[in-house]
Motif scaffolding. Structure first.
Motif, PDB file in Angstrom:
ATOM      1  N   GLY A  15       0.762  -1.254   0.105  1.00 42.04           N
ATOM      2  CA  GLY A  15       0.130  -0.119  -0.042  1.00 42.04           C
ATOM      3  C   GLY A  15       1.079   1.475  -0.201  1.00 42.04           C
ATOM      4  O   GLY A  15       0.197   2.453  -0.478  1.00 42.04           O
ATOM      5  N   SER A  16       2.505   0.937  -0.414  1.00 37.43           N
ATOM      6  CA  SER A  16       2.970   2.683  -0.266  1.00 37.43           C
ATOM      7  C   SER A  16       3.609   2.986  -1.578  1.00 37.43           C
ATOM      8  O   SER A  16       4.228   3.882  -1.091  1.00 37.43           O
ATOM      9  CB  SER A  16       4.242   1.848   0.737  1.00 37.43           C
ATOM     10  N   GLY A  17       2.771   2.436  -2.000  1.00 35.91           N
ATOM     11  CA  GLY A  17       2.936   3.027  -3.952  1.00 35.91           C
ATOM     12  C   GLY A  17       3.981   2.146  -4.839  1.00 35.91           C
ATOM     13  O   GLY A  17       4.178   2.489  -5.977  1.00 35.91           O
ATOM     14  N   LYS A  18       4.194   0.572  -4.073  1.00 43.54           N
ATOM     15  CA  LYS A  18       4.447   0.062  -5.810  1.00 43.54           C
ATOM     16  C   LYS A  18       4.258   0.249  -7.311  1.00 43.54           C
ATOM     17  O   LYS A  18       5.222   0.131  -7.891  1.00 43.54           O
ATOM     18  CB  LYS A  18       4.719  -1.108  -4.729  1.00 43.54           C
ATOM     19  N   THR A  19       2.668  -0.137  -6.874  1.00 44.55           N
ATOM     20  CA  THR A  19       3.034  -0.585  -8.493  1.00 44.55           C
ATOM     21  C   THR A  19       2.753   1.180  -9.000  1.00 44.55           C
ATOM     22  O   THR A  19       2.955   1.749 -10.243  1.00 44.55           O
ATOM     23  CB  THR A  19       0.664  -0.314  -8.663  1.00 44.55           C
ATOM     24  N   MET A  20       2.213   2.168  -8.476  1.00 42.41           N
ATOM     25  CA  MET A  20       2.639   3.878  -8.448  1.00 42.41           C
ATOM     26  C   MET A  20       4.348   3.702  -9.270  1.00 42.41           C
ATOM     27  O   MET A  20       4.839   4.608 -10.425  1.00 42.41           O
ATOM     28  CB  MET A  20       2.478   4.582  -8.423  1.00 42.41           C
ATOM     29  N   ALA A  21       5.278   3.098  -8.267  1.00 35.81           N
ATOM     30  CA  ALA A  21       6.078   2.983  -8.759  1.00 35.81           C
ATOM     31  C   ALA A  21       7.253   2.707 -10.091  1.00 35.81           C
ATOM     32  O   ALA A  21       8.136   2.533 -10.411  1.00 35.81           O
ATOM     33  CB  ALA A  21       7.867   3.057  -7.209  1.00 35.81           C
ATOM     34  N   LEU A  22       6.482   1.695 -10.069  1.00 33.00           N
ATOM     35  CA  LEU A  22       6.501   0.797 -11.235  1.00 33.00           C
ATOM     36  C   LEU A  22       6.157   1.159 -12.581  1.00 33.00           C
ATOM     37  O   LEU A  22       6.455   0.605 -13.895  1.00 33.00           O
ATOM     38  CB  LEU A  22       6.175  -0.609 -11.450  1.00 33.00           C
ATOM     39  N   LYS A  23       4.987   1.741 -12.515  1.00 30.69           N
ATOM     40  CA  LYS A  23       4.214   2.430 -13.757  1.00 30.69           C
ATOM     41  C   LYS A  23       5.069   3.772 -13.995  1.00 30.69           C
ATOM     42  O   LYS A  23       5.518   4.018 -15.441  1.00 30.69           O
ATOM     43  CB  LYS A  23       2.564   3.049 -13.566  1.00 30.69           C
ATOM     44  N   LEU A  24       5.668   4.120 -13.530  1.00 31.97           N
ATOM     45  CA  LEU A  24       6.875   5.259 -13.393  1.00 31.97           C
ATOM     46  C   LEU A  24       7.783   5.048 -13.855  1.00 31.97           C
ATOM     47  O   LEU A  24       8.231   5.746 -14.767  1.00 31.97           O
ATOM     48  CB  LEU A  24       7.343   6.196 -12.233  1.00 31.97           C
ATOM     49  N   LEU A  25       8.454   3.547 -14.113  1.00 28.15           N
ATOM     50  CA  LEU A  25       9.367   3.278 -14.450  1.00 28.15           C
ATOM     51  C   LEU A  25       9.307   2.985 -15.375  1.00 28.15           C
ATOM     52  O   LEU A  25       9.854   3.012 -16.998  1.00 28.15           O
ATOM     53  CB  LEU A  25      10.210   2.024 -13.845  1.00 28.15           C
ATOM     54  N   GLU A  26       8.117   2.332 -15.991  1.00 27.53           N
ATOM     55  CA  GLU A  26       7.556   1.419 -17.074  1.00 27.53           C
ATOM     56  C   GLU A  26       7.565   3.198 -17.650  1.00 27.53           C
ATOM     57  O   GLU A  26       8.288   2.953 -19.746  1.00 27.53           O
ATOM     58  CB  GLU A  26       6.104   1.294 -17.143  1.00 27.53           C
ATOM     59  N   ASP A  27       6.797   4.227 -18.254  1.00 27.05           N
ATOM     60  CA  ASP A  27       7.067   5.738 -18.738  1.00 27.05           C
ATOM     61  C   ASP A  27       7.748   6.154 -19.706  1.00 27.05           C
ATOM     62  O   ASP A  27       8.255   7.059 -19.930  1.00 27.05           O
ATOM     63  CB  ASP A  27       6.225   6.291 -17.525  1.00 27.05           C
ATOM     64  N   LEU A  28       9.929   5.709 -17.740  1.00 28.39           N
ATOM     65  CA  LEU A  28      10.632   5.955 -18.583  1.00 28.39           C
ATOM     66  C   LEU A  28      11.453   5.512 -18.854  1.00 28.39           C
ATOM     67  O   LEU A  28      12.862   5.016 -19.593  1.00 28.39           O
ATOM     68  CB  LEU A  28      11.126   6.442 -16.906  1.00 28.39           C
ATOM     69  N   GLY A  29      10.726   4.587 -19.852  1.00 29.99           N
ATOM     70  CA  GLY A  29      11.121   3.943 -20.706  1.00 29.99           C
ATOM     71  C   GLY A  29      11.911   2.036 -20.275  1.00 29.99           C
ATOM     72  O   GLY A  29      12.242   1.832 -20.959  1.00 29.99           O
ATOM     73  N   CYS A  30      11.385   1.798 -19.129  1.00 30.45           N
ATOM     74  CA  CYS A  30      11.898  -0.091 -18.130  1.00 30.45           C
ATOM     75  C   CYS A  30      10.937  -0.518 -18.779  1.00 30.45           C
ATOM     76  O   CYS A  30      10.597  -0.011 -19.187  1.00 30.45           O
ATOM     77  CB  CYS A  30      12.259   0.616 -17.092  1.00 30.45           C
ATOM     78  N   GLU A  31      11.857  -1.712 -18.258  1.00 30.02           N
ATOM     79  CA  GLU A  31      11.193  -2.967 -18.685  1.00 30.02           C
ATOM     80  C   GLU A  31      10.769  -3.615 -17.259  1.00 30.02           C
ATOM     81  O   GLU A  31      11.788  -2.455 -16.896  1.00 30.02           O
ATOM     82  CB  GLU A  31      11.866  -4.408 -19.281  1.00 30.02           C
ATOM     83  N   VAL A  32       9.240  -3.652 -16.811  1.00 28.75           N
ATOM     84  CA  VAL A  32       8.971  -3.857 -15.518  1.00 28.75           C
ATOM     85  C   VAL A  32       8.078  -5.437 -15.660  1.00 28.75           C
ATOM     86  O   VAL A  32       7.469  -5.569 -17.007  1.00 28.75           O
ATOM     87  CB  VAL A  32       7.753  -2.564 -15.668  1.00 28.75           C
ATOM     88  N   VAL A  33       8.606  -5.429 -14.256  1.00 25.04           N
ATOM     89  CA  VAL A  33       7.763  -6.961 -14.499  1.00 25.04           C
ATOM     90  C   VAL A  33       7.047  -7.500 -13.126  1.00 25.04           C
ATOM     91  O   VAL A  33       8.532  -6.788 -12.188  1.00 25.04           O
ATOM     92  CB  VAL A  33       8.813  -8.626 -13.666  1.00 25.04           C
ATOM     93  N   ASP A  34       6.414  -7.568 -12.225  1.00 22.28           N
ATOM     94  CA  ASP A  34       5.635  -7.222 -11.378  1.00 22.28           C
ATOM     95  C   ASP A  34       5.517  -8.330 -10.639  1.00 22.28           C
ATOM     96  O   ASP A  34       5.065  -9.660 -11.652  1.00 22.28           O
ATOM     97  CB  ASP A  34       4.342  -6.628 -10.953  1.00 22.28           C
ATOM     98  N   ASN A  35       5.484  -8.568  -8.803  1.00 19.55           N
ATOM     99  CA  ASN A  35       5.279 -10.036  -8.530  1.00 19.55           C
ATOM    100  C   ASN A  35       5.864 -11.572  -9.306  1.00 19.55           C
ATOM    101  O   ASN A  35       4.717 -12.148  -8.602  1.00 19.55           O
ATOM    102  CB  ASN A  35       3.864  -9.908  -8.235  1.00 19.55           C
TER     103      ASN A  35
END
Length: 282
Positions: A15-35
């Motif tokens: 609940g501290s913002g992991k999904t939002m942080a990963l979305k930011l990384l994705e928007d900045l051109g990173c590949e993202v894998v969750d859980n």
């Protein structure tokens, strides 16, 4: 000089913002894998070395999560990669409010007192927090503020704002993706000039005709000033990545197209903007 990709492991309190942080990384051109299961993380990276920055989300909701497995996973990945572990946290009362707002269950189970579960999670994750590279508190941050400050901490440059300039005909409706819409039907219509009817707003003669119309000069000066001095800087501060500005007229051939062309040319003089123009109804 070759810049090696970084691997950002996003973890922390639920609940501290992991999904939002990963979305930011994705928007900045990173590949993202969750859980992804922890047991598969090192294998995933060794199978295919990342060619660009990679973000991995791991927390209590991750299958087979434990403090020991988490540390072993990080150390294995560090052997051949640049790894930055980001621990997200927030105050207990803030997390309680977020859980009540979203009505999601806590990964440690159900309890009448959500505060007890959060405190239990905090104690459980102390070893992870102590060995993290970045500890980021999201308690007092709005989503735009979190994105902005986290990007600064991660030292990932953005690609700059993308501005999409559209022209369209009102007969076919306003483009649904528009952030801003301007009605150019207040200008004289070149359609009624026989010499100009067959041309479009992409032609210099049409643009010159529009520029000489009453009130066009003040209109153009006002919108260019409004976007460059207020709107675009605000978008950049909020880390918003794109803005769509649409100009419409009756047929979508002359006034809207000409204005869009002139507006795009003006914006391209600002090299921090990426400008794409599209004439929907030509």
């Amino acid at each position: 000089m070759c810049v090696h990709p970084k691997i950002f492991i996003i973890t922390g309190l639920s609940g501290s913002g992991k999904t939002m942080a990963l979305k930011l990384l994705e928007d900045l051109g990173c590949e993202v894998v969750d859980n992804i299961p922890i047991s598969l993380c090192a294998h995933l990276i060794s199978e295919k070395a990342p060619k660009k920055n990679l973000g991995i989300g791991l927390d209590l909701r991750t299958r087979d999560f434990s403090v020991e497995k988490f540390h072993d996973c990080v150390e294995n990945i560090r052997k051949n990669n640049t790894v930055i572990v980001v621990f997200l946290q927030a105050e207990t009362l803030v997390l309680c409010a977020r859980y009540r707002e979203t009505r999601r269950g806590h990964p440690l189970g159900s309890s009448v007192c959500i505060e007890d579960l959060i405190e239990e999670e905090k104690k459980f994750l102390i070893p992870v927090q102590n060995r993290s590279d970045i500890i980021f508190d999201t308690s007092c941050l709005s989503p735009p503020e979190m994105r902005s400050k986290l990007q600064q901490r991660l030292e990932i440059p953005s690609f700059g704002l993308w501005v999409y300039v559209l022209s369209f005909s009102f007969r076919r409706g306003v483009p649904s993706q528009s952030d801003f819409v301007f009605d150019m039907r207040f200008l004289s219509n070149p359609h009624y000039d026989c010499d100009m009817r067959t041309r479009t707003g992409q032609h210099e003669s049409i643009q010159s005709y529009l520029a000489q119309c009453q009130n066009f000069s003040s209109f153009f000066k006002n919108i260019t000033s409004m976007f460059t001095s207020s709107i675009f800087p605000s978008y950049s501060d909020d880390r918003r990545l794109n803005c769509t500005i649409s100009f419409g007229c009756t047929g979508g051939r002359h006034r809207s197209v000409g204005t869009a062309e002139m507006f795009s040319k003006f914006l391209k003089e600002n090299h921090s903007l990426n400008v794409i123009i599209y004439h929907r109804d030509l």
